[in-house]
Design an enzyme around this catalytic site. Structure first.
Site, PDB file in Angstrom:
ATOM      1  N   GLY A 114       0.952  -0.715   0.495  1.00 34.06           N
ATOM      2  CA  GLY A 114       0.224   0.567   0.077  1.00 34.06           C
ATOM      3  C   GLY A 114       1.308   1.532   0.355  1.00 34.06           C
TER       4      GLY A 114
ATOM      5  N   ASP B 227       0.179  -9.101   1.368  1.00 35.88           N
ATOM      6  CA  ASP B 227      -1.142  -8.066   1.006  1.00 35.88           C
ATOM      7  C   ASP B 227      -1.706  -8.347   0.292  1.00 35.88           C
ATOM      8  OD1 ASP B 227      -2.287  -5.781   0.085  1.00 35.88           O
ATOM      9  OD2 ASP B 227      -0.518  -4.800   1.057  1.00 35.88           O
TER      10      ASP B 227
ATOM     11  N   VAL C 102      -5.323 -11.271   6.173  1.00 37.47           N
ATOM     12  CA  VAL C 102      -3.975 -10.983   7.372  1.00 37.47           C
ATOM     13  C   VAL C 102      -5.556 -11.467   7.744  1.00 37.47           C
ATOM     14  CG1 VAL C 102      -3.026  -9.007   7.408  1.00 37.47           C
ATOM     15  CG2 VAL C 102      -5.134  -8.584   7.390  1.00 37.47           C
TER      16      VAL C 102
ATOM     17  N   LEU D  80       0.151  -3.033   8.599  1.00 41.24           N
ATOM     18  CA  LEU D  80       0.063  -1.953   8.435  1.00 41.24           C
ATOM     19  C   LEU D  80      -1.334  -2.507   7.487  1.00 41.24           C
ATOM     20  CD1 LEU D  80       1.738  -0.464   9.298  1.00 41.24           C
ATOM     21  CD2 LEU D  80       2.553   1.149   6.512  1.00 41.24           C
TER      22      LEU D  80
ATOM     23  N   LYS E 152     -13.506  -7.180   9.953  1.00 37.99           N
ATOM     24  CA  LYS E 152     -12.525  -8.010  10.302  1.00 37.99           C
ATOM     25  C   LYS E 152     -11.230  -7.776   9.932  1.00 37.99           C
ATOM     26  CE  LYS E 152     -15.720 -11.682   8.986  1.00 37.99           C
ATOM     27  NZ  LYS E 152     -15.953 -12.687   7.437  1.00 37.99           N
TER      28      LYS E 152
ATOM     29  N   ASN F  14      -3.889 -12.254  14.627  1.00 39.03           N
ATOM     30  CA  ASN F  14      -3.084 -13.441  13.668  1.00 39.03           C
ATOM     31  C   ASN F  14      -1.926 -12.357  13.832  1.00 39.03           C
ATOM     32  OD1 ASN F  14      -5.172 -14.728  13.084  1.00 39.03           O
ATOM     33  ND2 ASN F  14      -5.706 -13.585  11.161  1.00 39.03           N
TER      34      ASN F  14
ATOM     35  N   ARG G 166       4.089 -15.850  19.790  1.00 36.52           N
ATOM     36  CA  ARG G 166       4.982 -16.895  19.142  1.00 36.52           C
ATOM     37  C   ARG G 166       6.529 -17.341  18.766  1.00 36.52           C
ATOM     38  NH1 ARG G 166       6.013 -20.491  15.531  1.00 36.52           N
ATOM     39  NH2 ARG G 166       4.944 -19.124  13.490  1.00 36.52           N
TER      40      ARG G 166
ATOM     41  N   TYR H 250     -14.287   1.331  10.708  1.00 35.52           N
ATOM     42  CA  TYR H 250     -12.841   1.985  10.550  1.00 35.52           C
ATOM     43  C   TYR H 250     -12.157   2.131  11.535  1.00 35.52           C
ATOM     44  CZ  TYR H 250      -8.896   3.741   9.129  1.00 35.52           C
ATOM     45  OH  TYR H 250      -6.799   4.353   9.372  1.00 35.52           O
TER      46      TYR H 250
ATOM     47  N   ARG I 194      -9.267   9.935  -0.481  1.00 34.16           N
ATOM     48  CA  ARG I 194      -8.755  10.698   0.030  1.00 34.16           C
ATOM     49  C   ARG I 194      -7.805  12.267  -0.467  1.00 34.16           C
ATOM     50  NH1 ARG I 194      -4.479   6.474   3.480  1.00 34.16           N
ATOM     51  NH2 ARG I 194      -4.156   6.297   1.371  1.00 34.16           N
TER      52      ARG I 194
HETATM   53  P1  NAD Z   1      -3.703   2.188   1.823  1.00 35.20           P
HETATM   54  O1  NAD Z   1      -4.959   1.701   1.938  1.00 35.20           O
HETATM   55  O2  NAD Z   1      -2.656   2.375   0.703  1.00 35.20           O
HETATM   56  O3  NAD Z   1      -2.954   0.476   2.877  1.00 35.20           O
HETATM   57  C1  NAD Z   1      -3.446  -0.466   3.071  1.00 35.20           C
HETATM   58  C2  NAD Z   1      -2.655  -1.934   2.635  1.00 35.20           C
HETATM   59  O4  NAD Z   1      -3.894  -3.319   3.323  1.00 35.20           O
HETATM   60  C3  NAD Z   1      -3.263  -2.354   0.599  1.00 35.20           C
HETATM   61  O5  NAD Z   1      -2.157  -2.747   0.539  1.00 35.20           O
HETATM   62  C4  NAD Z   1      -4.335  -2.992   0.906  1.00 35.20           C
HETATM   63  O6  NAD Z   1      -3.958  -3.662  -0.077  1.00 35.20           O
HETATM   64  C5  NAD Z   1      -3.932  -4.573   2.694  1.00 35.20           C
HETATM   65  N1  NAD Z   1      -4.996  -4.344   3.168  1.00 35.20           N
HETATM   66  C6  NAD Z   1      -5.969  -4.221   3.104  1.00 35.20           C
HETATM   67  N2  NAD Z   1      -6.725  -5.723   3.864  1.00 35.20           N
HETATM   68  C7  NAD Z   1      -6.253  -6.461   3.306  1.00 35.20           C
HETATM   69  C8  NAD Z   1      -6.356  -7.329   4.234  1.00 35.20           C
HETATM   70  N3  NAD Z   1      -6.677  -7.797   4.709  1.00 35.20           N
HETATM   71  N4  NAD Z   1      -5.277  -8.365   3.983  1.00 35.20           N
HETATM   72  C9  NAD Z   1      -4.186  -8.149   3.432  1.00 35.20           C
HETATM   73  N5  NAD Z   1      -3.516  -7.123   3.287  1.00 35.20           N
HETATM   74  C10 NAD Z   1      -4.766  -5.264   3.500  1.00 35.20           C
HETATM   75  O7  NAD Z   1      -3.758   2.870   2.791  1.00 35.20           O
HETATM   76  P2  NAD Z   1      -2.267   3.362   3.847  1.00 35.20           P
HETATM   77  O8  NAD Z   1      -2.515   5.109   3.626  1.00 35.20           O
HETATM   78  O9  NAD Z   1      -0.813   2.961   3.457  1.00 35.20           O
HETATM   79  O10 NAD Z   1      -2.661   3.085   5.593  1.00 35.20           O
HETATM   80  C11 NAD Z   1      -1.435   1.851   5.669  1.00 35.20           C
HETATM   81  C12 NAD Z   1      -2.173   1.772   7.068  1.00 35.20           C
HETATM   82  O11 NAD Z   1      -2.123   3.191   7.916  1.00 35.20           O
HETATM   83  C13 NAD Z   1      -3.130   1.408   7.674  1.00 35.20           C
HETATM   84  O12 NAD Z   1      -3.116   0.741   8.816  1.00 35.20           O
HETATM   85  C14 NAD Z   1      -4.530   2.336   7.919  1.00 35.20           C
HETATM   86  O13 NAD Z   1      -5.378   2.562   8.500  1.00 35.20           O
HETATM   87  C15 NAD Z   1      -3.127   3.122   8.552  1.00 35.20           C
HETATM   88  N6  NAD Z   1      -3.249   4.632   8.447  1.00 35.20           N
HETATM   89  C16 NAD Z   1      -3.146   5.737   7.949  1.00 35.20           C
HETATM   90  C17 NAD Z   1      -3.802   6.816   7.498  1.00 35.20           C
HETATM   91  C18 NAD Z   1      -2.874   7.822   6.717  1.00 35.20           C
HETATM   92  O14 NAD Z   1      -3.086   8.929   6.611  1.00 35.20           O
HETATM   93  N7  NAD Z   1      -2.537   7.064   5.201  1.00 35.20           N
HETATM   94  C19 NAD Z   1      -3.850   7.597   8.678  1.00 35.20           C
HETATM   95  C20 NAD Z   1      -4.096   7.041   9.589  1.00 35.20           C
HETATM   96  C21 NAD Z   1      -3.386   5.402   9.677  1.00 35.20           C
HETATM   97  N1  UDP Z   2     -12.917  16.195   1.469  1.00 37.79           N
HETATM   98  C1  UDP Z   2     -12.860  17.166   0.868  1.00 37.79           C
HETATM   99  N2  UDP Z   2     -13.005  16.826  -1.130  1.00 37.79           N
HETATM  100  C2  UDP Z   2     -12.536  15.706  -1.522  1.00 37.79           C
HETATM  101  C3  UDP Z   2     -12.323  14.638  -0.429  1.00 37.79           C
HETATM  102  C4  UDP Z   2     -12.144  14.873   1.088  1.00 37.79           C
HETATM  103  O1  UDP Z   2     -12.998  17.774   0.632  1.00 37.79           O
HETATM  104  O2  UDP Z   2     -12.598  15.173  -2.620  1.00 37.79           O
HETATM  105  C5  UDP Z   2     -12.402  16.611   3.242  1.00 37.79           C
HETATM  106  C6  UDP Z   2     -13.181  15.182   3.851  1.00 37.79           C
HETATM  107  O3  UDP Z   2     -15.121  15.269   3.667  1.00 37.79           O
HETATM  108  C7  UDP Z   2     -12.390  15.506   4.986  1.00 37.79           C
HETATM  109  C8  UDP Z   2     -11.865  16.094   4.912  1.00 37.79           C
HETATM  110  O4  UDP Z   2     -10.887  16.201   3.507  1.00 37.79           O
HETATM  111  O5  UDP Z   2     -12.849  16.759   6.061  1.00 37.79           O
HETATM  112  C9  UDP Z   2     -10.153  14.743   4.621  1.00 37.79           C
HETATM  113  O6  UDP Z   2     -10.418  13.590   4.299  1.00 37.79           O
HETATM  114  P1  UDP Z   2      -9.473  12.382   4.056  1.00 37.79           P
HETATM  115  O7  UDP Z   2     -11.025  11.293   3.605  1.00 37.79           O
HETATM  116  O8  UDP Z   2      -8.634  12.427   3.367  1.00 37.79           O
HETATM  117  O9  UDP Z   2      -9.508  11.934   5.535  1.00 37.79           O
HETATM  118  P2  UDP Z   2     -10.157  11.660   7.023  1.00 37.79           P
HETATM  119  O10 UDP Z   2     -11.753  12.473   6.664  1.00 37.79           O
HETATM  120  O11 UDP Z   2     -10.009  10.527   7.231  1.00 37.79           O
HETATM  121  O12 UDP Z   2      -9.673  12.217   7.643  1.00 37.79           O
END
Ligand code: NAD
Ligand code: UDP
Length: 332
Positions: free
Chosen positions: A34, A55, A81, A95, A113, A121, A128, A167, A208
């Site tokens: 990801g 992944d 996962v 992640l 889930k 897991n 372990r 979430y 996002r």
């Molecule tokens: P992302 O969607 O790019 O990455 C998530 C990765 O997890 C992807 O590669 C996806 O294929 C994999 N994945 C999803 N479900 C899966 C499953 N059941 N089994 C195996 N792989 C699975 O998102 P990201 O921004 O890289 O986020 C990574 C982690 O960080 C997430 O856990 C997310 O909740 C957390 N996080 C990210 C942000 C952010 O701003 N980027 C903020 C808060 C938390």
């Molecule tokens: N948002 C927006 N336009 C978009 C996508 C998101 O105004 O095209 C807003 C959304 O409503 C939120 C903020 O941007 O208030 C951040 O959204 P994002 O989905 O990036 O992250 P999160 O809400 O999970 O912080």
């Protein structure tokens, strides 16, 4: 899933050759294909570790890790996962979970889930094989916060039955599991609460706000601001976050929860205007309905991270946006 044989000791990992902080380890990264996970894999490989990237490619892409596939220190496992897995590792970064609201709401039951079974897991495996295990938790555990900025002591304001709950509550339950495995089974945990992070390798259709605005501006389309655009977020550039992950995993002063993010706070209108200015072009701002339970304000208190990790974000929003725009140019 195969059980990997224990890693033979490497000549260069003998005591005396390497300071312990630099000793190569075998590290599992779930969600490693990801956005954040692929940057983390890059960093761990460049630090000299062996990386297993697990992944299911739901929101991840092989393109994000294609440059690592021929590296003998990197292994890709297509696996979910939710289903148990066994590997011999020294550390685990968990992640795996879709992070963008449209993606995690696409199949909300699966999202819960993924968070809950994925945590169980990873924790079972960590128990372990006695591995240190990191959980990618989120600022969403604070919900629509009534305390501002948010510090780790705040318990949050979360709707348990709304569209974001799969979430938010999944991640909250995962934190509970991490701390119960820590208390009951002495599992060596690290729980990071990540605030909005952006950068290269976000999906163009991720949903996002940062990638939406950049892609819209590059295509000359109108930028879609949800609601009046006065809601706030605080955006961290991916490189700063990955540095914090590594420091957090290395230190032994705190297991968390630990806020990681950039405390500079912006309204979505400010972000839209800055994006149009940096991209150039004639895009206008249009307003769309605000999604339900959209948090009104979000800003991390990072005092604990500053103190324990000796870390603070280095990349300001305009600089990080420029680097992200450069990545998306030619890709949209
Ligand atoms: P992302 O969607 O790019 O990455 C998530 C990765 O997890 C992807 O590669 C996806 O294929 C994999 N994945 C999803 N479900 C899966 C499953 N059941 N089994 C195996 N792989 C699975 O998102 P990201 O921004 O890289 O986020 C990574 C982690 O960080 C997430 O856990 C997310 O909740 C957390 N996080 C990210 C942000 C952010 O701003 N980027 C903020 C808060 C938390
Ligand atoms: N948002 C927006 N336009 C978009 C996508 C998101 O105004 O095209 C807003 C959304 O409503 C939120 C903020 O941007 O208030 C951040 O959204 P994002 O989905 O990036 O992250 P999160 O809400 O999970 O912080």
């Amino acid at each position: 899933m195969q059980l990997m044989s224990p890693r033979p000791a490497k000549a260069d990992s003998q005591p005396g050759c390497f300071p312990s902080s630099l000793r190569p380890m075998r590290i599992l990264v779930t969600g490693g294909a990801g956005f954040l996970g692929s940057h983390l894999c890059d960093r761990l490989i460049s630090d000299g570790h062996d990386v297993i990237c697990l992944d299911n490619l739901f929101t991840g892409r092989k393109d994000n890790i294609v440059h690592l596939l021929s590296n003998p220190h990197f292994e890709f496992m297509r696996h979910d996962v939710v289903d148990p897995f066994k590997v011999e590792v020294d550390q685990i970064f968990n992640l795996a979970c879709p992070a963008s609201p449209p993606h995690y709401q696409y199949n909300p039951i699966k999202t819960t889930k993924t968070s809950v079974m994925g945590a169980i897991n990873c924790l079972g495996l960590a128990k372990r094989v006695k591995a240190r295990v990191f959980q990618a938790s989120t600022s969403e555990v604070y919900g629509d916060p009534q305390e501002h900025p948010q510090s780790e002591t705040y318990w949050g304001h979360v709707n348990p039955v709304g569209l974001r709950s799969c979430y938010d509550e999944g991640k909250r339950c995962a934190e509970t599991l991490f701390f119960d495995y820590h208390r009951e089974n002495r599992v060596d945990i690290r729980v990071a609460r990540i605030f909005n992070t952006y950068g290269p390798r976000m999906l163009p259709n991720d949903g996002r706000v940062v990638s939406n605005f950049i892609v819209q501006a590059l295509k000359g389309e109108d930028l879609t601001v949800y609601g009046d655009g006065m809601q706030t977020r605080s955006f961290c550039f991916v490189g700063d976050l990955i540095e914090a992950f590594c420091r957090f995993m290395k230190q032994t002063e705190t297991v968390g929860p630990l806020n990681l993010g950039n405390p500079d706070e912006f309204t979505m209108l400010q972000l839209a205007e800055l994006t149009v200015k940096l991209v150039g072009g004639k895009s206008k701002i249009v307003h769309k309905p605000l999604p339900s339970d959209d948090p009104k304000q979000r800003r991390p208190d990072i005092s604990l991270a500053r103190r324990t990790l000796k870390w603070k974000p280095a990349v300001a929003l305009d600089e990080g946006l420029k680097r992200t725009i450069a990545y998306f140019r030619g890709r949209v």
